[in-house]
Scaffold this motif. Structure first.
Motif, PDB file in Angstrom:
ATOM      1  N   LEU A  87     -11.433   5.221   4.842  1.00 40.10           N
ATOM      2  CA  LEU A  87     -10.571   5.856   5.835  1.00 40.10           C
ATOM      3  C   LEU A  87     -10.109   4.844   6.887  1.00 40.10           C
ATOM      4  O   LEU A  87      -8.947   4.852   7.310  1.00 40.10           O
ATOM      5  CB  LEU A  87     -11.282   7.032   6.503  1.00 40.10           C
ATOM      6  N   LYS A  88     -11.007   3.949   7.281  1.00 40.38           N
ATOM      7  CA  LYS A  88     -10.649   2.894   8.239  1.00 40.38           C
ATOM      8  C   LYS A  88      -9.611   1.958   7.631  1.00 40.38           C
ATOM      9  O   LYS A  88      -8.647   1.567   8.298  1.00 40.38           O
ATOM     10  CB  LYS A  88     -11.893   2.105   8.662  1.00 40.38           C
ATOM     11  N   LEU A  89      -9.817   1.596   6.361  1.00 36.36           N
ATOM     12  CA  LEU A  89      -8.861   0.727   5.677  1.00 36.36           C
ATOM     13  C   LEU A  89      -7.493   1.386   5.607  1.00 36.36           C
ATOM     14  O   LEU A  89      -6.464   0.772   5.905  1.00 36.36           O
ATOM     15  CB  LEU A  89      -9.360   0.387   4.266  1.00 36.36           C
ATOM     16  N   GLN A  90      -7.470   2.650   5.241  1.00 37.20           N
ATOM     17  CA  GLN A  90      -6.203   3.376   5.149  1.00 37.20           C
ATOM     18  C   GLN A  90      -5.522   3.440   6.512  1.00 37.20           C
ATOM     19  O   GLN A  90      -4.316   3.229   6.627  1.00 37.20           O
ATOM     20  CB  GLN A  90      -6.421   4.776   4.593  1.00 37.20           C
ATOM     21  N   SER A  91      -6.294   3.708   7.553  1.00 39.16           N
ATOM     22  CA  SER A  91      -5.732   3.754   8.910  1.00 39.16           C
ATOM     23  C   SER A  91      -5.168   2.393   9.309  1.00 39.16           C
ATOM     24  O   SER A  91      -4.094   2.312   9.920  1.00 39.16           O
ATOM     25  CB  SER A  91      -6.795   4.183   9.920  1.00 39.16           C
ATOM     26  N   ALA A  92      -5.871   1.339   8.967  1.00 34.10           N
ATOM     27  CA  ALA A  92      -5.396  -0.008   9.295  1.00 34.10           C
ATOM     28  C   ALA A  92      -4.099  -0.322   8.555  1.00 34.10           C
ATOM     29  O   ALA A  92      -3.156  -0.874   9.139  1.00 34.10           O
ATOM     30  CB  ALA A  92      -6.467  -1.042   8.956  1.00 34.10           C
ATOM     31  N   LEU A  93      -4.023   0.049   7.290  1.00 30.42           N
ATOM     32  CA  LEU A  93      -2.811  -0.221   6.507  1.00 30.42           C
ATOM     33  C   LEU A  93      -1.619   0.586   7.025  1.00 30.42           C
ATOM     34  O   LEU A  93      -0.479   0.130   6.935  1.00 30.42           O
ATOM     35  CB  LEU A  93      -3.059   0.084   5.033  1.00 30.42           C
ATOM     36  N   GLU A  94      -1.866   1.757   7.572  1.00 34.72           N
ATOM     37  CA  GLU A  94      -0.786   2.581   8.110  1.00 34.72           C
ATOM     38  C   GLU A  94      -0.150   1.961   9.351  1.00 34.72           C
ATOM     39  O   GLU A  94       0.959   2.335   9.742  1.00 34.72           O
ATOM     40  CB  GLU A  94      -1.298   3.993   8.411  1.00 34.72           C
ATOM     41  N   LEU A  95      -0.815   0.985   9.964  1.00 33.42           N
ATOM     42  CA  LEU A  95      -0.254   0.292  11.126  1.00 33.42           C
ATOM     43  C   LEU A  95       0.863  -0.667  10.726  1.00 33.42           C
ATOM     44  O   LEU A  95       1.552  -1.216  11.586  1.00 33.42           O
ATOM     45  CB  LEU A  95      -1.353  -0.481  11.867  1.00 33.42           C
ATOM     46  N   PHE A  96       1.032  -0.875   9.409  1.00 41.08           N
ATOM     47  CA  PHE A  96       2.033  -1.805   8.909  1.00 41.08           C
ATOM     48  C   PHE A  96       3.022  -1.066   8.002  1.00 41.08           C
ATOM     49  O   PHE A  96       2.944  -1.152   6.779  1.00 41.08           O
ATOM     50  CB  PHE A  96       1.357  -2.948   8.136  1.00 41.08           C
ATOM     51  N   LEU A 151       4.814  -2.549   4.831  1.00 40.78           N
ATOM     52  CA  LEU A 151       4.147  -2.795   3.547  1.00 40.78           C
ATOM     53  C   LEU A 151       4.711  -1.868   2.471  1.00 40.78           C
ATOM     54  O   LEU A 151       5.075  -0.727   2.743  1.00 40.78           O
ATOM     55  CB  LEU A 151       2.640  -2.582   3.668  1.00 40.78           C
ATOM     56  N   ASN A 152       4.741  -2.352   1.257  1.00 37.34           N
ATOM     57  CA  ASN A 152       5.220  -1.576   0.117  1.00 37.34           C
ATOM     58  C   ASN A 152       4.290  -0.388  -0.101  1.00 37.34           C
ATOM     59  O   ASN A 152       3.099  -0.557  -0.366  1.00 37.34           O
ATOM     60  CB  ASN A 152       5.271  -2.470  -1.122  1.00 37.34           C
ATOM     61  N   GLU A 153       4.840   0.814   0.011  1.00 38.25           N
ATOM     62  CA  GLU A 153       4.041   2.046  -0.078  1.00 38.25           C
ATOM     63  C   GLU A 153       3.306   2.162  -1.415  1.00 38.25           C
ATOM     64  O   GLU A 153       2.154   2.572  -1.480  1.00 38.25           O
ATOM     65  CB  GLU A 153       4.948   3.258   0.132  1.00 38.25           C
ATOM     66  N   LYS A 154       3.990   1.779  -2.505  1.00 40.53           N
ATOM     67  CA  LYS A 154       3.376   1.871  -3.832  1.00 40.53           C
ATOM     68  C   LYS A 154       2.202   0.907  -3.971  1.00 40.53           C
ATOM     69  O   LYS A 154       1.178   1.248  -4.546  1.00 40.53           O
ATOM     70  CB  LYS A 154       4.408   1.596  -4.915  1.00 40.53           C
ATOM     71  N   LYS A 155       2.366  -0.284  -3.422  1.00 43.90           N
ATOM     72  CA  LYS A 155       1.281  -1.265  -3.504  1.00 43.90           C
ATOM     73  C   LYS A 155       0.088  -0.829  -2.661  1.00 43.90           C
ATOM     74  O   LYS A 155      -1.055  -1.020  -3.057  1.00 43.90           O
ATOM     75  CB  LYS A 155       1.779  -2.651  -3.097  1.00 43.90           C
ATOM     76  N   VAL A 156       0.360  -0.241  -1.508  1.00 47.75           N
ATOM     77  CA  VAL A 156      -0.720   0.277  -0.657  1.00 47.75           C
ATOM     78  C   VAL A 156      -1.455   1.402  -1.383  1.00 47.75           C
ATOM     79  O   VAL A 156      -2.690   1.444  -1.405  1.00 47.75           O
ATOM     80  CB  VAL A 156      -0.181   0.753   0.718  1.00 47.75           C
ATOM     81  N   ALA A 157      -0.694   2.319  -2.000  1.00 50.72           N
ATOM     82  CA  ALA A 157      -1.314   3.418  -2.743  1.00 50.72           C
ATOM     83  C   ALA A 157      -2.151   2.889  -3.900  1.00 50.72           C
ATOM     84  O   ALA A 157      -3.257   3.377  -4.150  1.00 50.72           O
ATOM     85  CB  ALA A 157      -0.246   4.387  -3.251  1.00 50.72           C
ATOM     86  N   SER A 158      -1.644   1.865  -4.589  1.00 52.57           N
ATOM     87  CA  SER A 158      -2.398   1.265  -5.693  1.00 52.57           C
ATOM     88  C   SER A 158      -3.676   0.595  -5.190  1.00 52.57           C
ATOM     89  O   SER A 158      -4.733   0.703  -5.817  1.00 52.57           O
ATOM     90  CB  SER A 158      -1.542   0.235  -6.441  1.00 52.57           C
ATOM     91  N   LEU A 159      -3.568  -0.083  -4.061  1.00 53.84           N
ATOM     92  CA  LEU A 159      -4.742  -0.726  -3.468  1.00 53.84           C
ATOM     93  C   LEU A 159      -5.799   0.312  -3.098  1.00 53.84           C
ATOM     94  O   LEU A 159      -6.986   0.136  -3.391  1.00 53.84           O
ATOM     95  CB  LEU A 159      -4.336  -1.528  -2.233  1.00 53.84           C
ATOM     96  N   MET A 160      -5.377   1.403  -2.470  1.00 50.70           N
ATOM     97  CA  MET A 160      -6.327   2.450  -2.086  1.00 50.70           C
ATOM     98  C   MET A 160      -6.958   3.090  -3.319  1.00 50.70           C
ATOM     99  O   MET A 160      -8.154   3.367  -3.339  1.00 50.70           O
ATOM    100  CB  MET A 160      -5.640   3.509  -1.214  1.00 50.70           C
ATOM    101  N   TRP A 161      -6.156   3.324  -4.364  1.00 53.73           N
ATOM    102  CA  TRP A 161      -6.681   3.894  -5.607  1.00 53.73           C
ATOM    103  C   TRP A 161      -7.749   2.963  -6.185  1.00 53.73           C
ATOM    104  O   TRP A 161      -8.819   3.419  -6.574  1.00 53.73           O
ATOM    105  CB  TRP A 161      -5.556   4.110  -6.611  1.00 53.73           C
ATOM    106  N   GLU A 162      -7.454   1.672  -6.241  1.00 55.07           N
ATOM    107  CA  GLU A 162      -8.388   0.706  -6.814  1.00 55.07           C
ATOM    108  C   GLU A 162      -9.665   0.632  -5.974  1.00 55.07           C
ATOM    109  O   GLU A 162     -10.771   0.570  -6.517  1.00 55.07           O
ATOM    110  CB  GLU A 162      -7.731  -0.675  -6.910  1.00 55.07           C
ATOM    111  N   ALA A 163      -9.536   0.666  -4.648  1.00 50.95           N
ATOM    112  CA  ALA A 163     -10.720   0.643  -3.774  1.00 50.95           C
ATOM    113  C   ALA A 163     -11.578   1.885  -4.006  1.00 50.95           C
ATOM    114  O   ALA A 163     -12.814   1.788  -4.105  1.00 50.95           O
ATOM    115  CB  ALA A 163     -10.292   0.548  -2.310  1.00 50.95           C
TER     116      ALA A 163
END
Length: 179
Positions: free
Chosen positions: A21-30, A33-45
């Motif tokens: 949740l902290k990682l997701q919140s941090a990524l939302e500050l940017f 960033l490519n939304e699809k890549k962020v979603a893929s990163l969160m899925w993989e995490a």
């Protein structure tokens, strides 16, 4: 007064959930960033932390539109070159969809390994599904990203669901090559 059942989580799992949740919140500050890549990163995490199948509220679900799903199943049964594997693949896609984006999170090779069939057969079946708009694809360089058509199944809340469905192609079932 009714009792409420609470599912207890191991402490290490709770810590991982909080960290994600902290990682997701941090990524939302940017937002750049490519939304699809962020979603893929969160899925993989979530996958690496063995959390991809659960949320705070429990296991997520996909709202299936039964009529649309039935049409896809019937079309695959009647028209696919490999109807049993096509039906199995169709079912597996729902297990590995990113609930926030509709993206199918497994690669073609991972799907082939799961179904124990050749990679080319996965490509052929995915092309069949794309031909009737059950899924859509986006090419990215040499790679392909697949998405579940939100008119067939979605996890999006009502306002987002209506917008996604209005932008998605209608399910097009082809009989004998004619629309």
């Amino acid at each position: 007064m009714s009792a409420k059942i609470k599912r207890f989580q191991p402490k290490d799992k709770l810590v991982k959930q909080q960290d994600l949740l902290k990682l997701q919140s941090a990524l939302e500050l940017f937002p750049e960033l490519n939304e699809k890549k962020v979603a893929s990163l969160m899925w993989e995490a979530k996958k690496q932390a063995h959390l991809h199948e659960e949320t705070k509220e429990g296991k997520p679900f996909i709202m299936m539109f039964s009529e649309q799903n039935t049409l896809v199943v019937r079309w695959l049964t009647a028209n696919s070159k490999r109807p049993l594997k096509a039906l199995e693949l169709w079912a597996v896609l729902f297990e590995y969809v990113n609930y926030e984006t509709g993206q199918i999170m497994l690669s073609r090779q991972e799907l082939a390994d799961k179904l124990e069939i050749h990679l080319n057969h996965i490509s052929n079946i995915m092309s069949e599904l794309e031909s009737i708009n059950a899924i859509t694809k986006e090419k990215e360089g040499r790679g392909v990203t697949y998405y579940l058509n939100p008119n067939v199944g979605t996890h999006l809340p009502q306002p987002h669901r209506k917008e996604a469905q209005s932008q998605a192609p209608k399910l097009a079932l082809i009989n004998g090559g004619k629309e």
